[in-house]
Structure formats: C-alpha cells, structure tokens
Motif scaffolding. Structure first.
Motif, short mmCIF file in Angstrom:
data_model
loop_
_atom_site.label_atom_id
_atom_site.label_comp_id
_atom_site.label_asym_id
_atom_site.label_seq_id
_atom_site.Cartn_x
_atom_site.Cartn_y
_atom_site.Cartn_z
N LEU A 176 -15.54 -46.29 -25.89
CA LEU A 176 -15.22 -45.10 -25.10
C LEU A 176 -15.74 -45.23 -23.67
O LEU A 176 -16.82 -45.76 -23.43
CB LEU A 176 -15.82 -43.86 -25.73
N LYS A 177 -14.97 -44.70 -22.74
CA LYS A 177 -15.43 -44.60 -21.36
C LYS A 177 -16.50 -43.52 -21.27
O LYS A 177 -16.61 -42.66 -22.15
CB LYS A 177 -14.26 -44.21 -20.44
N ARG A 178 -17.26 -43.53 -20.21
CA ARG A 178 -18.20 -42.42 -19.98
C ARG A 178 -17.38 -41.15 -19.78
O ARG A 178 -16.40 -41.14 -19.04
CB ARG A 178 -19.08 -42.70 -18.76
N GLY A 179 -17.78 -40.12 -20.47
CA GLY A 179 -17.00 -38.89 -20.44
C GLY A 179 -15.95 -38.85 -21.54
O GLY A 179 -15.25 -37.86 -21.69
N GLY A 180 -15.88 -39.94 -22.32
CA GLY A 180 -14.92 -39.99 -23.41
C GLY A 180 -15.38 -39.18 -24.61
O GLY A 180 -16.57 -38.94 -24.80
N ARG A 181 -14.42 -38.78 -25.43
CA ARG A 181 -14.73 -37.90 -26.56
C ARG A 181 -14.46 -38.58 -27.89
O ARG A 181 -13.43 -39.24 -28.09
CB ARG A 181 -13.89 -36.63 -26.46
N SER A 263 -17.41 -33.50 -33.42
CA SER A 263 -17.09 -33.85 -32.03
C SER A 263 -18.36 -34.32 -31.33
O SER A 263 -19.46 -33.82 -31.59
CB SER A 263 -16.53 -32.64 -31.30
N GLY A 264 -18.20 -35.31 -30.46
CA GLY A 264 -19.31 -35.80 -29.64
C GLY A 264 -18.76 -36.39 -28.36
O GLY A 264 -17.58 -36.76 -28.28
N TRP A 265 -19.62 -36.49 -27.36
CA TRP A 265 -19.21 -37.00 -26.06
C TRP A 265 -20.09 -38.17 -25.65
O TRP A 265 -21.29 -38.18 -25.92
CB TRP A 265 -19.32 -35.92 -24.99
N LYS A 266 -19.48 -39.15 -24.99
CA LYS A 266 -20.24 -40.25 -24.42
C LYS A 266 -20.57 -39.88 -22.97
O LYS A 266 -19.70 -39.88 -22.11
CB LYS A 266 -19.44 -41.56 -24.46
#
Length: 267
Positions: A176-181, A263-266
């Motif tokens: 995942l990119k930064r800001g990816g979910r 759900s989580g975020w990078k």
C-alpha cells in the motif's frame, strides 16, 4: 480427508499462529493447509457465489456492497488510482469497485487458486470489464507486487483461509502507498444472545447437507463453516492489523457479528 476434529478447540484461536495448522477443526502438518484449501476452492470455484449465499443466507451481497461503499473509490480520479483485491478470484469485489467508480479506477485481483481466477476472467469479459480488471495468480503471504504500489487493498472472506495471516497483513501494508487503506470483510464472532445458537445450528447442521445436495460434496462446506469458528475474534484480529503497522484500525459488525468489516490505514 476425514472431517474429524482433534485437540484443537472448536472456538476461535487464542494464538493466531494456530491458523497455519488448522484446517477447520482438524489439525494438519505445517505446510499442508494451503494444499487442502486450494482443493476446496478448486471444487467450489464454479459455485462460489452460491457457496456464500448458503453460508450467509444471501447477506454476503449486502455486506460486500457496504464494504465498497465504505471504501468509496473515486469517480473522477485526478491521478491513476489502483485497487488490489486479494483472494478475490471470481472478481466479485473488483467488479463492484470498478463499477462504483464509474470505471475511473482499475483493479488487480490476486488469488492463489487458478480455478477461481478462471471464473473471474470469464465474468469480467462478459461484463465488459476486461480493460479495468486484471487477474494475477499469487500468494497473499508473498504478493508479486512492488512496495507502495496500491491505493487500496481489500480481501473479502479470504483471509481466514491464509495459513500465516500475519504474513498476509504485513504484505498488505508493504504494497500500500502511504495514505492507502486496508479493508477486510470476514465472517466473525456473533455477539447477539440466541442468534449465536441459531447460527451454529444452521452452520453445522444445514450448510454441509445443503452443499452436498447442491454440489454433490459437503466436505468443502464443512471446512468453510469450521474455519469461521477458528478465526480470531474481532478484537484479536483488530490487534493483528495494528501489529502489522496499520493506524486508525476499526471494525464494524454486520448482522449481529456474523460478519465484520475491518479497516486500517497506512499512515
């Protein structure tokens, strides 16, 4: 393989590493689970949606729609927006994502099972979505993609079939990119009194018999029901997601906890 339980408890695991040697209620040798799971999905690939209908009473369609609504893929992407759906061989989630975005985003489906991917490719072609959905064979524990490549990662009703869940979560974070979910929809622990007993009766006594009547083989359905009971509870799984490096980790129960959306975020 005989469907007999042994020393493993018929409740969710306290140590997630147990999942690597748990084929439903049956304990298997290290490295054996993936082969057995592959065989299950080779058998049910053509009837995957029917399988989920049987196990959820048709509610999986509602839950998947809710998952994609929560993901909210952009309808007019200012830059290329790429979605990865893991263990989604039939393209069920990817199709929903692409269609909800008005075909402004592209999805890659990654599944370890060739039979499931074959069904997905055929469906995408019939739906006119072949240009927007790519199908790739790969292992959730060792994804064949570069770091920081995707804007979103989804997995629906698949992560409990991955032997080493921690590795799959680590790989999700990596790609995942930064800001990816990260989003995971999975059968979970029922938290409504009485509903859990009704659900158990339906799951263990009805689903394998219905599966056998419909497909001629009830064993795959017995495994799938048992695998739900071995999967970590909502809180335990949320902790695993946080331990993999994700932030703002939350979950939402559907239908009394029969399923849960994590759900989580990078960041």
């Amino acid at each position: 393989m005989a469907r007999e339980s042994n020393s493993l408890s018929k409740s969710s695991v306290s140590d997630p590493s147990e999942m690597a040697v748990s084929f439903g209620f049956t304990k298997v040798g290290e490295g054996e689970k993936q082969v057995l799971v592959d065989d299950v999905f080779h058998k049910v690939a053509d009837r995957y949606d029917l399988m989920n209908d049987l196990m959820s009473g048709g509610m999986h369609r509602v839950w998947k729609n809710a998952m994609v609504s929560s993901l909210n893929p952009p309808k007019e992407a200012a830059r290329p927006w790429l979605h990865l759906d893991v263990a989604g061989g039939t393209g069920d989630i990817a199709t929903r994502v692409v269609e909800r975005s008005k075909r402004s985003v592209n999805s890659i489906v990654c599944d370890i099972n060739g039979s499931m991917l074959g069904v997905g490719k055929e469906r995408a072609a019939k739906a006119g979505l072949a240009e927007h959905i790519e199908f790739t064979q790969g292992n959730a524990e060792e994804l064949p993609f570069p770091d920081k490549h995707f804007d979103a990662y989804t997995i629906a009703f698949g992560i409990r079939n991955v032997p080493q869940i921690e590795k799959a979560l680590s790989e999700a974070h990596r790609v995942l990119k930064r800001g990816g979910r990260f989003m995971c929809l999975e059968f979970s622990e029922v938290d409504v009194p009485a509903l859990d007993k009704v659900y158990d009766l339906f799951s263990f006594h009805a689903i394998p018999h219905i599966g056998k009547a419909v497909t001629g083989d009830g064993d795959p359905y017995s495994y799938l029901v048992e695998s739900i009971r071995k999967f970590p509870t909502q809180e335990r799984f949320a902790k695993m997601i946080r331990d993999a490096g994700f932030s703002r980790v939350t979950y939402r129960n559907y239908t009394g906890g029969i399923a849960a959306l994590h759900s989580g975020w990078k960041i």
